[in-house]
Design a protein around this motif. Structure first.
Motif, PDB file in Angstrom:
ATOM      1  N   ILE A 121       0.855  -1.178   0.000  1.00 29.06           N
ATOM      2  CA  ILE A 121       0.000   0.000   0.000  1.00 29.06           C
ATOM      3  C   ILE A 121       0.894   1.232   0.000  1.00 29.06           C
ATOM      4  CG2 ILE A 121      -0.242   0.054   2.527  1.00 29.06           C
ATOM      5  CD1 ILE A 121      -3.188   0.939   2.050  1.00 29.06           C
ATOM      6  N   ASP A 122       0.539   2.193  -0.838  1.00 30.77           N
ATOM      7  CA  ASP A 122       1.284   3.448  -0.934  1.00 30.77           C
ATOM      8  C   ASP A 122       0.302   4.599  -0.850  1.00 30.77           C
ATOM      9  OD1 ASP A 122       4.017   2.443  -1.634  1.00 30.77           O
ATOM     10  OD2 ASP A 122       2.960   1.672  -3.384  1.00 30.77           O
ATOM     11  N   ILE A 123       0.614   5.590  -0.042  1.00 27.34           N
ATOM     12  CA  ILE A 123      -0.137   6.832  -0.038  1.00 27.34           C
ATOM     13  C   ILE A 123       0.790   7.861  -0.661  1.00 27.34           C
ATOM     14  CG2 ILE A 123      -1.280   8.609   1.338  1.00 27.34           C
ATOM     15  CD1 ILE A 123      -2.097   6.397   3.288  1.00 27.34           C
ATOM     16  N   VAL A 124       0.319   8.467  -1.739  1.00 31.35           N
ATOM     17  CA  VAL A 124       1.158   9.273  -2.619  1.00 31.35           C
ATOM     18  C   VAL A 124       0.563  10.667  -2.798  1.00 31.35           C
ATOM     19  CG1 VAL A 124       2.150   9.373  -4.954  1.00 31.35           C
ATOM     20  CG2 VAL A 124       1.742   7.155  -3.866  1.00 31.35           C
ATOM     21  N   ARG A 125       1.445  11.677  -2.746  1.00 33.25           N
ATOM     22  CA  ARG A 125       1.041  13.030  -3.131  1.00 33.25           C
ATOM     23  C   ARG A 125       1.634  13.291  -4.505  1.00 33.25           C
ATOM     24  NH1 ARG A 125       1.636  17.810   0.964  1.00 33.25           N
ATOM     25  NH2 ARG A 125       3.645  16.811   1.232  1.00 33.25           N
ATOM     26  N   SER A 143       4.562   3.981   2.569  1.00 33.09           N
ATOM     27  CA  SER A 143       4.808   2.834   1.693  1.00 33.09           C
ATOM     28  C   SER A 143       5.047   1.615   2.576  1.00 33.09           C
ATOM     29  CB  SER A 143       6.017   3.094   0.796  1.00 33.09           C
ATOM     30  OG  SER A 143       6.185   2.027  -0.110  1.00 33.09           O
ATOM     31  N   ILE A 144       4.107   0.681   2.562  1.00 30.59           N
ATOM     32  CA  ILE A 144       4.145  -0.469   3.462  1.00 30.59           C
ATOM     33  C   ILE A 144       3.967  -1.748   2.649  1.00 30.59           C
ATOM     34  CG2 ILE A 144       2.884  -1.643   5.330  1.00 30.59           C
ATOM     35  CD1 ILE A 144       4.438   0.754   6.374  1.00 30.59           C
ATOM     36  N   ASN A 145       4.765  -2.764   2.997  1.00 30.90           N
ATOM     37  CA  ASN A 145       4.676  -4.089   2.375  1.00 30.90           C
ATOM     38  C   ASN A 145       4.220  -5.112   3.404  1.00 30.90           C
ATOM     39  OD1 ASN A 145       5.800  -3.642  -0.323  1.00 30.90           O
ATOM     40  ND2 ASN A 145       7.660  -3.106   0.786  1.00 30.90           N
ATOM     41  N   GLY A 146       3.609  -6.189   2.935  1.00 35.48           N
ATOM     42  CA  GLY A 146       3.197  -7.299   3.794  1.00 35.48           C
ATOM     43  C   GLY A 146       1.762  -7.126   4.268  1.00 35.48           C
ATOM     44  N   TRP A 149       0.122  10.476   7.699  1.00 34.86           N
ATOM     45  CA  TRP A 149       0.463   9.280   6.919  1.00 34.86           C
ATOM     46  C   TRP A 149       1.934   8.930   7.092  1.00 34.86           C
ATOM     47  CZ3 TRP A 149      -3.814   7.182   6.659  1.00 34.86           C
ATOM     48  CH2 TRP A 149      -4.970   7.857   6.309  1.00 34.86           C
ATOM     49  N   ARG A 150       2.798   9.947   7.223  1.00 32.97           N
ATOM     50  CA  ARG A 150       4.218   9.672   7.504  1.00 32.97           C
ATOM     51  C   ARG A 150       4.363   9.015   8.872  1.00 32.97           C
ATOM     52  NH1 ARG A 150       4.636  15.136   5.398  1.00 32.97           N
ATOM     53  NH2 ARG A 150       5.347  15.013   3.239  1.00 32.97           N
ATOM     54  N   HIS A 151       3.601   9.505   9.843  1.00 32.03           N
ATOM     55  CA  HIS A 151       3.613   8.932  11.195  1.00 32.03           C
ATOM     56  C   HIS A 151       3.220   7.452  11.143  1.00 32.03           C
ATOM     57  CE1 HIS A 151       2.406   8.083  15.336  1.00 32.03           C
ATOM     58  NE2 HIS A 151       1.217   7.765  14.866  1.00 32.03           N
ATOM     59  N   VAL A 152       2.123   7.133  10.443  1.00 35.97           N
ATOM     60  CA  VAL A 152       1.663   5.742  10.335  1.00 35.97           C
ATOM     61  C   VAL A 152       2.760   4.894   9.696  1.00 35.97           C
ATOM     62  CG1 VAL A 152      -0.035   4.194   9.277  1.00 35.97           C
ATOM     63  CG2 VAL A 152      -0.779   6.366  10.290  1.00 35.97           C
ATOM     64  N   HIS A 153       3.373   5.398   8.628  1.00 34.27           N
ATOM     65  CA  HIS A 153       4.470   4.674   7.964  1.00 34.27           C
ATOM     66  C   HIS A 153       5.606   4.390   8.950  1.00 34.27           C
ATOM     67  CE1 HIS A 153       7.579   3.687   4.976  1.00 34.27           C
ATOM     68  NE2 HIS A 153       8.350   4.440   5.745  1.00 34.27           N
ATOM     69  N   ASN A 154       6.058   5.429   9.648  1.00 36.19           N
ATOM     70  CA  ASN A 154       7.201   5.273  10.549  1.00 36.19           C
ATOM     71  C   ASN A 154       6.898   4.327  11.707  1.00 36.19           C
ATOM     72  OD1 ASN A 154       8.780   6.982   8.991  1.00 36.19           O
ATOM     73  ND2 ASN A 154       8.184   8.801  10.137  1.00 36.19           N
ATOM     74  N   ARG A 155       5.726   4.442  12.287  1.00 34.79           N
ATOM     75  CA  ARG A 155       5.373   3.571  13.419  1.00 34.79           C
ATOM     76  C   ARG A 155       5.282   2.109  12.972  1.00 34.79           C
ATOM     77  NH1 ARG A 155       4.993   6.015  18.681  1.00 34.79           N
ATOM     78  NH2 ARG A 155       3.690   4.238  19.154  1.00 34.79           N
ATOM     79  N   LEU A 156       4.626   1.849  11.847  1.00 34.29           N
ATOM     80  CA  LEU A 156       4.501   0.466  11.386  1.00 34.29           C
ATOM     81  C   LEU A 156       5.855  -0.106  10.970  1.00 34.29           C
ATOM     82  CD1 LEU A 156       1.139   0.611   9.427  1.00 34.29           C
ATOM     83  CD2 LEU A 156       1.564  -0.395  11.687  1.00 34.29           C
ATOM     84  N   THR A 157       6.689   0.729  10.366  1.00 32.36           N
ATOM     85  CA  THR A 157       8.030   0.272   9.981  1.00 32.36           C
ATOM     86  C   THR A 157       8.843  -0.115  11.218  1.00 32.36           C
ATOM     87  OG1 THR A 157       7.994   1.642   7.993  1.00 32.36           O
ATOM     88  CG2 THR A 157      10.156   0.943   8.778  1.00 32.36           C
TER      89      THR A 157
END
Length: 167
Positions: free
Chosen positions: A76-80, A103-106, A135-143
């Protein structure tokens, strides 16, 4: 590898837009938009279409594919969408690319992003209006293997105030 002629023709018709190739072959290849407002949408055939986005737009692109042995891609990618002269990253099926906010995989982590999107919608907000920093926060936390914080209306009001004074 060059895109097929019908896809290249769509790119040439609107070079100022960012084009996302969407494919739906049930149970095999599923590329779809979770949110976003395309400026144009072109159906190529029963299984393929191209959604085109104007500069500054935000969209969420989900890719899933499998073969005889199981899932081979969950992303899943959230893109501007970048404006003319803006820096951007390239990513598959998105022509010319965009600024990746997430940008998240799995599949387990992709599912958590989908829940975060649902949480934004539960507040009565369109996810394209949420603060890009969220959205950057969600990416960083999940990573990092952490649980992202939920989006809050106070956070949204602060984003709207900041956006109103930015040049």
């Amino acid at each position: 590898m060059r895109p097929p002629a019908d896809v290249r023709a769509a790119y040439k018709a609107a070079p100022h837009l960012t084009h996302v190739e969407l494919t739906w072959r049930e149970g095999r290849v599923e590329h779809w938009l979770r949110f976003g407002r395309p400026a144009a949408d072109q159906r190529l055939d029963a299984q393929r279409r191209i959604a085109s986005f104007a500069p500054g737009s935000i969209f969420c692109f989900v890719r899933w594919a499998s073969n005889a042995y199981g899932t081979i891609v969950s992303r899943i990618d959230i893109v501007r969408v970048p404006g003319p002269g803006d820096a951007y990253q390239t990513l598959p099926f998105v022509r010319r690319g965009g600024e990746l906010l997430l940008s998240i995989n799995g599949w387990p982590r992709v599912e958590k992003v989908l829940h975060a999107v649902d949480g934004v919608e539960a507040l009565g907000l369109d996810p394209i209006e949420a603060a890009p920093d969220y959205w950057r926060h969600v990416h960083n936390r999940l990573t990092a293997g952490q649980v992202p914080r939920a989006y809050a209306l106070d956070q949204h009001r602060a984003w709207l105030a900041r956006r109103s004074i930015e040049p």
